[in-house]
Write a protein that holds these residues in place. Sequence first.
Motif, PDB file in Angstrom:
ATOM      1  N   GLY A   2      -7.535   3.070   3.370  1.00  0.00           N
ATOM      2  CA  GLY A   2      -6.846   3.314   2.107  1.00  0.00           C
ATOM      3  C   GLY A   2      -7.583   4.311   1.237  1.00  0.00           C
ATOM      4  O   GLY A   2      -6.974   5.200   0.623  1.00  0.00           O
ATOM      5  N   ILE A  33       0.831  -1.203   0.000  1.00  0.00           N
ATOM      6  CA  ILE A  33       0.000   0.000   0.000  1.00  0.00           C
ATOM      7  C   ILE A  33       0.867   1.256   0.000  1.00  0.00           C
ATOM      8  O   ILE A  33       0.616   2.205  -0.753  1.00  0.00           O
ATOM      9  CB  ILE A  33      -0.956  -0.007   1.202  1.00  0.00           C
ATOM     10  CG1 ILE A  33      -1.921  -1.196   1.112  1.00  0.00           C
ATOM     11  CG2 ILE A  33      -1.735   1.296   1.270  1.00  0.00           C
ATOM     12  CD1 ILE A  33      -2.840  -1.164  -0.079  1.00  0.00           C
ATOM     13  N   LEU A  52      -2.291   3.871  -6.143  1.00  0.00           N
ATOM     14  CA  LEU A  52      -3.089   3.469  -4.991  1.00  0.00           C
ATOM     15  C   LEU A  52      -4.470   2.976  -5.393  1.00  0.00           C
ATOM     16  O   LEU A  52      -5.009   2.060  -4.763  1.00  0.00           O
ATOM     17  CB  LEU A  52      -3.209   4.647  -4.014  1.00  0.00           C
ATOM     18  CG  LEU A  52      -3.859   4.373  -2.663  1.00  0.00           C
ATOM     19  CD1 LEU A  52      -3.109   3.283  -1.913  1.00  0.00           C
ATOM     20  CD2 LEU A  52      -3.920   5.648  -1.835  1.00  0.00           C
TER      21      LEU A  52
END
Length: 317
Positions: A288, A109, A267
């Motif tokens: 996220g 991530i 991302l």
Amino acid sequence: MTIQHTAGTGAETAVPRPPRANGATGAPGASRRPGPSPAGRAVALLRGGLVQGVLVVVALVWLTPTVGLFVSSLRSSDDNAASGWWTALTRPGTLGLHSYRAILSDSSITHAFWNTVLISVPATLAVVLLAALAGYAFAWLEFPGRDWVFLVVIGMLVVPVQIGLLPVAKLFGEVGLFGTIPGVVLFHVAYGLPFAIFLLRNYFAEIPREVLEAARMDGGSEWMIFRRLIIPMGRPAIASLAIFQFLWVWNDMLVALIFADAGSQPLTVALQSQMRQFGSNIDVLAPGAFLSLIVPLLVFFAFQRHFVEGVMAGSVK
């Protein structure tokens, strides 16, 4: 009452002044406009309160998903599976930063986050710089075929991005750019330039010609005029373009799915792969997604003043 002089005799005759139609007193020509009645003031107050109430409701509707996403990112996976996010508002003690610690410790991530930065920043800067140069050339420089070339640029605005995905992907594969960050950046720059050139050219064309002619008469070169006049005077439009381009590249997933591999994916693609692999793992997707959301918000608020000036430019002459 007024005094009139009779011609030839020198006598003075008193003539009464006619009364004013509205009964007002004071200087000639003065008029007293009646103020709004109590009913009119009540209607105006009600109308203003109604508009403000509607705006508040619209703002709450727009902010509800963002608030829900943020609250869900602070809850544990068990709490999110057991009840809705709104139940945490009555139990704030269940909220914590454990999901953010877990996602920031995930190397995939964090790597995807920096890939997004490495894609968005160069793509935005390159589009703004090239579009500013081209916009100045199309607006104020004379060269053969200028209008025809500008028509070609306008024509490229109607070309959907999906048409060029496969041909450009094949071309990038032959030159070694497929699956790399420079390849993704180059695609965003190529498809972002037509709109950027069109926007800045129209804005630069509104700059008074006298300002540029005075600079040329003082011995200023075209490069000096571009740096010291065009860029400062075109700052609102440039800031608006930078915001639009950055938001488009930062939130893009279609181009990244085609041109990025596992080592260069941003991302958005990383979060999409998490959903595909683990299903509805809200403890990973919520923090996220909020990290992906907060950066564009910071960029927008940083350039908000220039963005509003660019949007309102030309609306008031």
